[in-house]
Design an enzyme around this catalytic site. Structure first.
Site, PDB file in Angstrom:
ATOM      1  CB  CYS A 182      -0.971  -0.059   1.188  1.00  0.00           C
ATOM      2  SG  CYS A 182      -2.406   1.001   1.037  1.00  0.00           S
ATOM      3  CG  HIS A 183      -0.381   4.899   1.754  1.00  0.00           C
ATOM      4  ND1 HIS A 183      -1.573   4.207   1.637  1.00  0.00           N
ATOM      5  CD2 HIS A 183      -0.644   6.168   1.397  1.00  0.00           C
ATOM      6  CE1 HIS A 183      -2.513   5.033   1.227  1.00  0.00           C
ATOM      7  NE2 HIS A 183      -1.979   6.232   1.057  1.00  0.00           N
ATOM      8  CE1 TYR A 230      -6.375   2.819  -2.070  1.00  0.00           C
ATOM      9  CE2 TYR A 230      -5.504   5.026  -1.720  1.00  0.00           C
ATOM     10  CZ  TYR A 230      -6.581   4.170  -1.868  1.00  0.00           C
ATOM     11  OH  TYR A 230      -7.855   4.656  -1.823  1.00  0.00           O
TER      12      TYR A 230
END
Length: 184
Positions: free
Chosen positions: A115-116, A136
């Protein structure tokens, strides 16, 4: 001999993205450390996709960091996991963070980024340039600013760099990560 895994995190790490890999590594029999800027109980957050134009965030569980970044010897580990959430925004600024990341890239050890988590790779931008990865969707400009090619797939493997879009991709990410760790 048991494999040893390092997870880097901090306050506001996404709960599923740190807990799932942590327990999966323990289940696999790996000695697993969680490192944060300071050795303490870190606060996790829960990101969810509701009827908003972005994800929502709620308070999650506490999780003990077993090491501070200053205490980490990256050469002791066989693999690295970087969960997302908001923690990547500030852990990348810690003076020891780049020192921790660099040997994993230079020694071609498995690195899983969720993700991040990809935005935290800024301290090793020179080692990311020319690579490809996913994250993401909102992180696409950050990944491209690092000099990497952003890939739309929810799971992407570029050699030892295993990247994923979000927590719902963890089963595929962990399968690839464990496979790479076992080959070492």
């Amino acid at each position: 001999m048991s494999k040893k895994i390092l997870i880097v995190a901090g306050d506001a790490v996404e709960a599923l993205e740190v807990y799932y890999p942590y327990y999966r590594c323990l289940e696999q029999g790996y000695e697993t450390d969680i490192a944060a800027p300071t050795k303490k109980t870190i606060h996790t957050v829960v990101h969810d996709f509701e009827a908003w134009e972005t994800y929502t965030e709620k308070k999650g569980y506490g999780l003990a960091a077993t090491l501070s970044f200053a205490e980490v010897d990256p050469n002791q580990y066989d693999g690295l996991i970087i969960p997302g959430g908001r923690a990547p925004e500030y852990i990348r600024l810690h003076p020891d963070y780049g020192r921790i990341l660099r040997p994993f890239f230079e020694n071609n050890k498995p690195i899983m980024v969720v993700c991040h988590g990809g935005i935290s790779l800024a301290p090793v931008k020179d080692l990311i340039q020319g690579r490809s990865m996913t994250a993401y969707t909102a992180c696409k400009p950050d990944i491209e600013a690092l000099g990497a090619t952003y890939v739309e797939n929810h799971v992407h493997v570029d050699g030892n760099l295993i990247s994923g879009h979000a927590w719902n991709n963890l089963p595929d990410l962990m399968r690839e990560f464990i496979q790479q760790v076992e080959k070492r």
